[in-house]
Design a protein around this motif. Structure first.
Motif, PDB file in Angstrom:
ATOM      1  N   THR A   1       0.834  -1.195   0.000  1.00  0.00           N
ATOM      2  CA  THR A   1       0.000   0.000   0.000  1.00  0.00           C
ATOM      3  C   THR A   1       0.871   1.247   0.000  1.00  0.00           C
ATOM      4  O   THR A   1       1.991   1.224   0.497  1.00  0.00           O
ATOM      5  CB  THR A   1      -0.949   0.033   1.222  1.00  0.00           C
ATOM      6  OG1 THR A   1      -1.755   1.208   1.163  1.00  0.00           O
ATOM      7  CG2 THR A   1      -0.190   0.004   2.538  1.00  0.00           C
TER       8      THR A   1
ATOM      9  N   SER B   1      -0.865   7.761  -0.964  1.00  0.00           N
ATOM     10  CA  SER B   1      -2.097   7.679  -1.744  1.00  0.00           C
ATOM     11  C   SER B   1      -2.876   6.457  -1.267  1.00  0.00           C
ATOM     12  O   SER B   1      -2.440   5.743  -0.375  1.00  0.00           O
ATOM     13  CB  SER B   1      -1.775   7.548  -3.234  1.00  0.00           C
ATOM     14  OG  SER B   1      -1.316   6.243  -3.524  1.00  0.00           O
TER      15      SER B   1
ATOM     16  N   ASN C   1      -3.423   3.986  -3.301  1.00  0.00           N
ATOM     17  CA  ASN C   1      -3.026   2.890  -4.187  1.00  0.00           C
ATOM     18  C   ASN C   1      -2.575   1.700  -3.361  1.00  0.00           C
ATOM     19  O   ASN C   1      -1.930   1.857  -2.325  1.00  0.00           O
ATOM     20  CB  ASN C   1      -1.886   3.323  -5.108  1.00  0.00           C
ATOM     21  CG  ASN C   1      -2.307   4.375  -6.092  1.00  0.00           C
ATOM     22  OD1 ASN C   1      -3.478   4.482  -6.442  1.00  0.00           O
ATOM     23  ND2 ASN C   1      -1.353   5.176  -6.553  1.00  0.00           N
TER      24      ASN C   1
END
Length: 159
Positions: free
Chosen positions: A7, A30, A32
């Protein structure tokens, strides 16, 4: 060794983090994240390119990888199947603030060989100077409490 960045999220905003908003050269935090499918493909790639390695190591990194504990469990079990017959071990680089008793049991009581690399800057006044939650609050006590939880239940981990 293979390192999986599970992550790009983190519950901390350390002043010196290479992923902080202050950095000019790297990405910022982020939402993501790596899918379990991608991680499995990476494990398979790692196996194909480490045939002669009797001691493969899978490392989990972030952001804060403990945000993805459910995925860590799945990937760990998959990697152990893929590397059956080899001495596989695991590493996690963590700020340790999210560690729970269930996580400690999985890491140290379930037959998996895990090593935790815990980020701690020293005494509270030094640690809190740069290592704080995203909301700016102190992270020190949560980290220390979780380190003690490990050492109280697994004194052999005091390395």
């Amino acid at each position: 060794m293979i390192t999986l960045q599970l992550t790009q999220s983190c519950n901390f905003r350390c002043d010196y983090c290479i992923y902080s908003e202050n950095s000019l050269y790297n990405r910022t935090h982020s939402h993501n994240s790596m899918s379990v499918s991608t991680a499995k493909h990476a494990i398979e790639f790692f196996k194909m390119h480490s045939i002669d390695n009797p001691n493969p190591v899978v490392a989990f990194y972030g952001g804060e990888p403990l945000l993805r504990f459910s995925e860590i469990k799945q990937i760990t079990q998959y990697a152990e199947q893929v590397f059956e017959g080899k001495h596989i071990s695991f590493r996690i680089t963590t700020n340790c603030s999210l560690l729970s008793e269930d996580m400690v049991k999985f890491f140290f009581d379930s037959g998996h060989e895990f090593y935790l690399l815990i980020s701690l800057d020293g005494p509270q006044q030094i640690h809190d100077k740069s290592r704080h939650y995203a909301n700016g609050e102190s992270s020190y006590q949560a980290v220390i409490d979780n380190v003690h939880m490990i050492l109280d239940n697994h004194p052999e981990r005091n390395k």
